[in-house]
Motif scaffolding. Structure first.
Motif, PDB file in Angstrom:
ATOM      1  N   ALA A  59      46.480  38.696  46.899  1.00  0.00           N
ATOM      2  CA  ALA A  59      46.103  37.725  47.930  1.00  0.00           C
ATOM      3  C   ALA A  59      44.753  37.075  47.668  1.00  0.00           C
ATOM      4  O   ALA A  59      44.516  35.940  48.104  1.00  0.00           O
ATOM      5  CB  ALA A  59      46.093  38.406  49.295  1.00  0.00           C
ATOM      6  N   PHE A  60      43.862  37.749  46.971  1.00  0.00           N
ATOM      7  CA  PHE A  60      42.512  37.230  46.733  1.00  0.00           C
ATOM      8  C   PHE A  60      42.195  37.344  45.238  1.00  0.00           C
ATOM      9  O   PHE A  60      41.333  38.130  44.825  1.00  0.00           O
ATOM     10  CB  PHE A  60      41.493  38.017  47.556  1.00  0.00           C
ATOM     11  N   PRO A  61      42.878  36.568  44.392  1.00  0.00           N
ATOM     12  CA  PRO A  61      42.760  36.755  42.941  1.00  0.00           C
ATOM     13  C   PRO A  61      41.489  36.206  42.324  1.00  0.00           C
ATOM     14  O   PRO A  61      41.178  36.502  41.179  1.00  0.00           O
ATOM     15  CB  PRO A  61      43.985  36.013  42.409  1.00  0.00           C
ATOM     16  N   GLY A  62      40.740  35.383  43.036  1.00  0.00           N
ATOM     17  CA  GLY A  62      39.547  34.787  42.467  1.00  0.00           C
ATOM     18  C   GLY A  62      39.844  33.465  41.797  1.00  0.00           C
ATOM     19  O   GLY A  62      40.979  32.978  41.796  1.00  0.00           O
ATOM     20  N   PRO A  63      38.807  32.838  41.206  1.00  0.00           N
ATOM     21  CA  PRO A  63      38.980  31.519  40.593  1.00  0.00           C
ATOM     22  C   PRO A  63      40.039  31.545  39.496  1.00  0.00           C
ATOM     23  O   PRO A  63      40.139  32.486  38.723  1.00  0.00           O
ATOM     24  CB  PRO A  63      37.592  31.222  39.999  1.00  0.00           C
ATOM     25  N   SER A  64      40.811  30.482  39.440  1.00  0.00           N
ATOM     26  CA  SER A  64      41.875  30.409  38.424  1.00  0.00           C
ATOM     27  C   SER A  64      41.309  30.103  37.049  1.00  0.00           C
ATOM     28  O   SER A  64      41.944  30.383  36.030  1.00  0.00           O
ATOM     29  CB  SER A  64      42.892  29.333  38.810  1.00  0.00           C
ATOM     30  N   GLN A  65      40.101  29.512  37.002  1.00  0.00           N
ATOM     31  CA  GLN A  65      39.506  29.120  35.723  1.00  0.00           C
ATOM     32  C   GLN A  65      38.478  30.153  35.259  1.00  0.00           C
ATOM     33  O   GLN A  65      37.378  29.821  34.862  1.00  0.00           O
ATOM     34  CB  GLN A  65      38.821  27.746  35.846  1.00  0.00           C
ATOM     35  N   GLY A  66      38.786  31.398  35.286  1.00  0.00           N
ATOM     36  CA  GLY A  66      37.832  32.408  34.849  1.00  0.00           C
ATOM     37  C   GLY A  66      38.494  33.762  34.693  1.00  0.00           C
ATOM     38  O   GLY A  66      39.662  33.960  35.046  1.00  0.00           O
ATOM     39  N   ARG A  67      37.717  34.695  34.137  1.00  0.00           N
ATOM     40  CA  ARG A  67      38.207  36.057  33.960  1.00  0.00           C
ATOM     41  C   ARG A  67      37.337  37.006  34.780  1.00  0.00           C
ATOM     42  O   ARG A  67      36.115  36.804  34.883  1.00  0.00           O
ATOM     43  CB  ARG A  67      38.143  36.451  32.479  1.00  0.00           C
ATOM     44  N   PRO A  68      37.929  38.056  35.341  1.00  0.00           N
ATOM     45  CA  PRO A  68      37.129  38.978  36.158  1.00  0.00           C
ATOM     46  C   PRO A  68      36.194  39.818  35.294  1.00  0.00           C
ATOM     47  O   PRO A  68      36.520  40.191  34.161  1.00  0.00           O
ATOM     48  CB  PRO A  68      38.185  39.853  36.833  1.00  0.00           C
ATOM     49  N   ALA A  69      35.030  40.099  35.832  1.00  0.00           N
ATOM     50  CA  ALA A  69      34.077  40.971  35.151  1.00  0.00           C
ATOM     51  C   ALA A  69      34.582  42.411  35.220  1.00  0.00           C
ATOM     52  O   ALA A  69      35.096  42.857  36.247  1.00  0.00           O
ATOM     53  CB  ALA A  69      32.703  40.860  35.785  1.00  0.00           C
ATOM     54  N   SER A  70      34.419  43.125  34.132  1.00  0.00           N
ATOM     55  CA  SER A  70      34.875  44.518  34.067  1.00  0.00           C
ATOM     56  C   SER A  70      33.700  45.463  34.296  1.00  0.00           C
ATOM     57  O   SER A  70      32.532  45.071  34.275  1.00  0.00           O
ATOM     58  CB  SER A  70      35.492  44.806  32.705  1.00  0.00           C
ATOM     59  N   SER A  71      34.029  46.718  34.481  1.00  0.00           N
ATOM     60  CA  SER A  71      32.990  47.735  34.614  1.00  0.00           C
ATOM     61  C   SER A  71      32.126  47.795  33.364  1.00  0.00           C
ATOM     62  O   SER A  71      30.903  47.939  33.447  1.00  0.00           O
ATOM     63  CB  SER A  71      33.646  49.105  34.861  1.00  0.00           C
ATOM     64  N   ALA A  72      32.755  47.652  32.186  1.00  0.00           N
ATOM     65  CA  ALA A  72      32.002  47.669  30.934  1.00  0.00           C
ATOM     66  C   ALA A  72      31.018  46.504  30.876  1.00  0.00           C
ATOM     67  O   ALA A  72      29.873  46.655  30.439  1.00  0.00           O
ATOM     68  CB  ALA A  72      32.963  47.624  29.750  1.00  0.00           C
ATOM     69  N   LEU A  73      31.464  45.325  31.327  1.00  0.00           N
ATOM     70  CA  LEU A  73      30.583  44.164  31.299  1.00  0.00           C
ATOM     71  C   LEU A  73      29.393  44.366  32.230  1.00  0.00           C
ATOM     72  O   LEU A  73      28.254  44.021  31.891  1.00  0.00           O
ATOM     73  CB  LEU A  73      31.362  42.912  31.702  1.00  0.00           C
ATOM     74  N   ARG A  74      29.641  44.913  33.422  1.00  0.00           N
ATOM     75  CA  ARG A  74      28.520  45.186  34.337  1.00  0.00           C
ATOM     76  C   ARG A  74      27.521  46.148  33.706  1.00  0.00           C
ATOM     77  O   ARG A  74      26.313  45.977  33.827  1.00  0.00           O
ATOM     78  CB  ARG A  74      29.049  45.774  35.651  1.00  0.00           C
ATOM     79  N   SER A  75      28.041  47.162  33.042  1.00  0.00           N
ATOM     80  CA  SER A  75      27.166  48.146  32.412  1.00  0.00           C
ATOM     81  C   SER A  75      26.304  47.498  31.333  1.00  0.00           C
ATOM     82  O   SER A  75      25.095  47.730  31.259  1.00  0.00           O
ATOM     83  CB  SER A  75      28.011  49.276  31.817  1.00  0.00           C
ATOM     84  N   VAL A  76      26.926  46.659  30.503  1.00  0.00           N
ATOM     85  CA  VAL A  76      26.188  45.985  29.429  1.00  0.00           C
ATOM     86  C   VAL A  76      25.155  45.029  30.010  1.00  0.00           C
ATOM     87  O   VAL A  76      23.992  44.982  29.563  1.00  0.00           O
ATOM     88  CB  VAL A  76      27.173  45.236  28.509  1.00  0.00           C
ATOM     89  N   PHE A  77      25.546  44.240  31.019  1.00  0.00           N
ATOM     90  CA  PHE A  77      24.606  43.310  31.628  1.00  0.00           C
ATOM     91  C   PHE A  77      23.423  44.056  32.240  1.00  0.00           C
ATOM     92  O   PHE A  77      22.256  43.660  32.057  1.00  0.00           O
ATOM     93  CB  PHE A  77      25.305  42.479  32.707  1.00  0.00           C
TER      94      PHE A  77
END
Length: 931
Positions: A59-77
């Protein structure tokens, strides 16, 4: 119990467009299975039974023109952001500028907070801490925007127009319901079944302790299975499982109940996570013994054939390798010419662990980790579960590598530490390998419908569930902003009450964390009235073993499998076999050596008896020493295992400057000090006290001999000898203790030399002496620390008198141990044995002393006179013949016991004193026997 959820599903099941949404994935899967049973259908689409999280993704998939951030990406950032703050600080309150260098330590906290930073929208940023979080949010938003990414937690709360229809069961019992409530209520095709405000209190079985509660649940579970209920249709929910699961697992093992713990654990605790952590710690500690032991002695690791990890640990124990030294590699310095295999293994581990610790990126880390596994581990030796765990760890490492590339990051210092932190945050639930009653954390199984559902540990502090907005802030900041927790626990307990055909709630007043109150949603009652019988007699440890009449007849009671096997093992080790009677010479080899006493000894078999006697013989004669006599006077069982069978405890830890090493230092130093005098025929000169001023002349007018400089040189020689034996780390510790060693040796000599003034050392540690005994085919043997003889007349030749000195580290024998008791026996046979040997060698013993190098523990004199003409001698010189007679009698007893093959434990009255620190109590079981 009525199943409102099941009825609602069944009523809408024919509508193929209808989907059912549950608070958890566990409840969704269970409801699918129950619906198949109730409807009689053979199949239903999985996508019709989904969890709340799966519904949000639809129901709430987010923007169609993007990819969701992952846990790994948050950790790296977060790690890159905090490293940036360490170099160029932009935070003020979260990490004070004066402490900016420590910023990387906060990376985990920042990574966990990133999804929740959406809650900062619309807040008045009144505090420096909130301004810091806003700065992090802005940088994270820019980072995501530049890479066409989005944070799922920040998605717009406007729902998509979904096809079909949805029935949502109790979404208000999820932690983020308030974030989505308005949007979900506005969906025209969503029907809501809500928990609402719960005020009801539900009956719960109350127990005094958590152990009583767990046992009652397990007995109830066994009864349910006995009644024919499939174990797969039984669930257990546990509040605060961290503290309760160890108790539950232990008691279930006793009861013979198989449990399937569905509790996810951090990946850092998996086979791959622990291996990485041990390798990283090995490098960071510069190969400390503790880190090396953790890596090599983990028996779950399949080392390649030909590698001998235990040999490297044994070398570390022998050489006392504790930790790195500043200028040398302590492991390399401790290895000798014969340690080639250990050296090869050590160098390989050093190189591999350093490559892992120094990896400057997740790609390099993957290469280093894979290289270690190929070089040292037999991958075919992993279990299926371990293989799954390692594969999952590798997937997470690959995800971090992809995330770092997506973030455009170059070198990442400390990649291994960052990876390990990520594994600590990720939880892993392995596929169940065996059946059993499933156990879930409260409230995961809420909404399921098993046949029987036990819900344990419902105390106020344990059964907690709440929605916490702005959870990344301190409590004072949250309170200032008006953030309030939304308690979900009462509603979840109410749902759990309806989550089973039969549901039993329980609570104990005294739990793992002490006395606590019951949860507000339960009404504690007696177990029976709450549907859980407290049948304490059904649990063997609680049963009265004797019948009410007081007779010896055992009560007829069911015994759990593990209790039965434990009882059989206890009977086998505590009670003697029937054929093991005193003096038995039957055909059975069954013997209970631990049942023997000095008065009623058990006997070795003839073959073993002959081997033991032969090992204690030279040229056909038994060799008797004072040590043998004293050991046989106390515990022949220990001597058999320690001296003859040579069964010793396996060391896995280090000992340093212990009593044995210190005693060796003292003996070696004193041997080096007195041997030159013996070889040159020089007498000892007392002179002045080494601690009382300058050294002067003795009665003969000669300077003190041996002097302090000679003592210091002898001590250095002794330390060097120990370093050659025990390695450079031990040598460093011994040199650190040198001033204390020298002080104690000087004080000991101050006490000793007045007794030996003008005496010439004639025996210094060597040679070993022997003498024939009246007992047939037996001889006495012994080795003395120091024997001195008075100088004969004006010449340099010593006379035939002899003064015996025995060196002790600290403890001295008591005077009553040195004199015969009313039966003519001694507590210590050492000095009579030495006197006997000297007389056989042509000397006349005049006195014998024990010298405490460090001084007795309770204070007092360092010298004890065992026999001699001194007023305080334990035995006067004229009574020496009585000591020698006592020795001959003791030697005859020892020889007889050896020849008969007697084995026994100390008398019961003596066991507390003799057995206190004995390593062999697990073998003899004397300590565990109940009389």
């Amino acid at each position: 119990m009525a199943d409102a959820i099941g009825d609602a599903i069944l009523a809408a099941l024919d509508d193929s467009s209808r989907r059912f949404v549950f608070p958890s994935e566990v409840a969704a899967r269970d409801r699918l299975e129950r619906s198949l049973e109730r409807s009689g259908r053979k199949a239903l689409p999985l996508e019709r039974f989904i969890s709340w999280d799966a519904f949000k993704a639809l129901a709430f998939p987010g923007p169609s023109q993007g990819r969701p951030a992952s846990s790994a990406l948050r950790s790296v950032f977060a790690r890159a952001l905090m490293e940036e703050n360490a170099g160029k600080p932009f935070l003020n309150a979260l990490v004070p500028r004066s402490k900016a260098a420590a910023s990387p330590r906060f990376a985990r906290m920042v990574a966990k907070a990133l999804p929740a930073l959406r809650d900062l929208d619309g807040l008045r940023l009144l505090s420096p801490l909130l301004r810091d979080w806003q700065a992090i949010r802005e940088r994270y938003a820019a980072f995501l925007s530049e890479r066409a990414l989005f944070e799922p937690g920040w998605n717009d709360r406007t729902a998509l127009a979904l096809s079909g229809s949805y029935t949502l069961f109790y979404p208000d019992l999820t932690t983020d319901w308030t974030d989505y409530e308005q949007a979900v209520r506005a969906m025209p095709n969503a029907a809501l079944i809500l928990a609402g405000e719960e005020r009801t209190r539900y009956p719960a079985a109350a127990f005094a302790t958590i152990v009583d509660e767990v046992r009652a649940v397990l007995i109830g579970l066994q009864k349910a299975i006995t009644e024919g209920i499939d174990p797969a249709r039984i669930l257990i929910s546990v509040a605060a499982p961290e503290s309760v699961l160890p108790i539950l697992e232990r008691e279930a093992a006793v009861a013979g109940v198989s449990l399937d713990m569905r509790e996810a654990r951090p990946l850092s605790e998996s086979a791959g996570g622990r291996l990485l952590a041990d390798l990283l710690r090995l490098a960071q500690s510069q190969r400390s013994f503790s880190a090396m032991r953790s890596l090599l002695l983990d028996r779950s690791r399949p080392w390649k054939e030909g590698l001998n990890p235990r040999a490297l640990i044994d070398l570390g124990i022998r050489k006392h390798v504790l930790a790195a030294l500043p200028t040398i590699d302590i492991w390399e310095a401790s290895m000798g010419a014969k340690d080639d295999e250990e050296r090869k293994l050590y160098r390989g581990l050093r190189s591999a662990s350093e490559r892992i610790a120094e990896a400057a990126g997740f790609g390099q880390l993957r290469s280093a980790f894979d290289a270690f596994r190929r070089a040292f581990l037999d991958e075919a030796g992993w279990t299926l579960a371990q293989n799954d765990e390692i594969a999952r760890c590798i997937r997470e490492l690959e995800a971090l590598e992809e995330a770092s590339k997506a973030a455009g990051l170059g070198r990442i210092q400390g990649a291994a530490a960052a990876y390990l932190e990520e594994l600590e945050e990720l939880r892993y639930l392995p596929v169940s390998e065996a059946g059993g009653v499933q156990v879930y954390r409260f409230p995961v199984a809420a909404g399921c419908m098993p046949a029987v559902h036990f819900v344990l540990n419902l105390s106020e502090g344990a059964a907690q569930a709440a929605s916490r907005p702005l959870s990344f802030l301190r409590d004072d900041e949250r309170e200032r902003l008006g953030a309030r927790d939304r308690d979900l626990s009462s509603g979840l307990i109410a749902l759990l009450v309806r989550s089973g055909e039969r549901v039993v709630l329980s609570y104990s007043e005294d739990g793992p964390d002490g006395i606590r109150a019951a949860h507000q949603a339960i009404d504690p009652q007696s177990p029976k009235s709450a549907g859980l019988a407290d049948d304490r007699d059904a649990w063997l440890p609680n049963a009265d073993c004797l019948a009410p009449s007081g007779t010896a007849a055992l009560r007829q009671a069911a015994v759990f499998p593990i209790q039965s096997s434990s009882a059989r093992a206890a009977l086998a080790t505590v009670l003697p076999p029937r054929a093991a009677m005193h003096g038995s010479s039957g055909g059975s080899d069954a013997r209970s050596y631990s049942e023997g006493s000095p008065e009623r000894a058990r006997l070795l078999g003839s073959a073993l008896r002959e081997r033991v006697a032969a090992a204690q013989s030279t040229d056909g004669a038994l060799t008797i020493s004072d040590t043998l006599i004293e050991e046989l006077e106390s515990c022949a069982f220990k001597r058999l295992f320690y001296r003859y069978l040579k069964l010793r405890p396996v060391d896995t830890g280090l000992s340093f400057v212990d009593a044995l090493m210190t005693g060796s230092i003292y003996h070696n130093a004193l041997e080096s000090l007195f041997r030159p005098l013996a070889e040159a025929g020089l007498s000892i000169v007392c002179g002045e006290s080494a601690n009382g001023g300058e050294e002067g002349a003795g009665a003969s007018g000669e300077a003190r001999r041996p002097d302090t400089a000679e003592l210091a040189a002898a001590l250095d020689e002794a330390i060097a000898l120990q370093e050659r034996v025990h390695g450079p780390f031990a040598g460093m510790l011994l040199r650190t203790s040198r001033p204390a060693f020298l002080r104690d040796l000087e004080r000991a000599l101050d006490a000793l030399l007045p007794k030996l003034d003008t005496h010439v050392p004639i025996i210094v540690e060597k040679p070993n002496l022997s003498a024939a005994l009246p007992e047939r085919d037996a001889m006495l043997v012994g080795r003395m620390d120091l024997v001195c003889a008075p100088r004969q007349g004006a010449g340099r030749e010593p006379g035939r008198g002899a003064v015996i000195i025995d060196f002790k580290k600290r403890s001295l024998p008591k005077l009553k141990e040195l004199a015969p008791d009313e039966d003519g026996r001694l507590g210590r046979y050492q000095m009579p044995a030495y006197a006997y040997l000297l007389k056989a060698s042509g000397y006349e013993p005049e006195a014998a002393y024990y010298l405490s190098i460090e001084g007795p523990s309770g204070g007092g004199k360092r010298l004890v006179c065992a026999f001699g003409d001194e007023p305080k001698a334990a035995v006067p010189l004229e009574a020496l013949p009585a000591l020698l007679t006592a020795l001959e009698s003791a030697a005859a007893r020892a020889a007889g016991r050896l020849r008969r093959g007697e084995v026994y434990l100390p008398r019961e009255d003596d066991q507390e004193r003799i057995c206190a620190d004995c390593d062999y109590r697990p073998l003899c079981r004397a300590h565990y026997t109940v009389h």
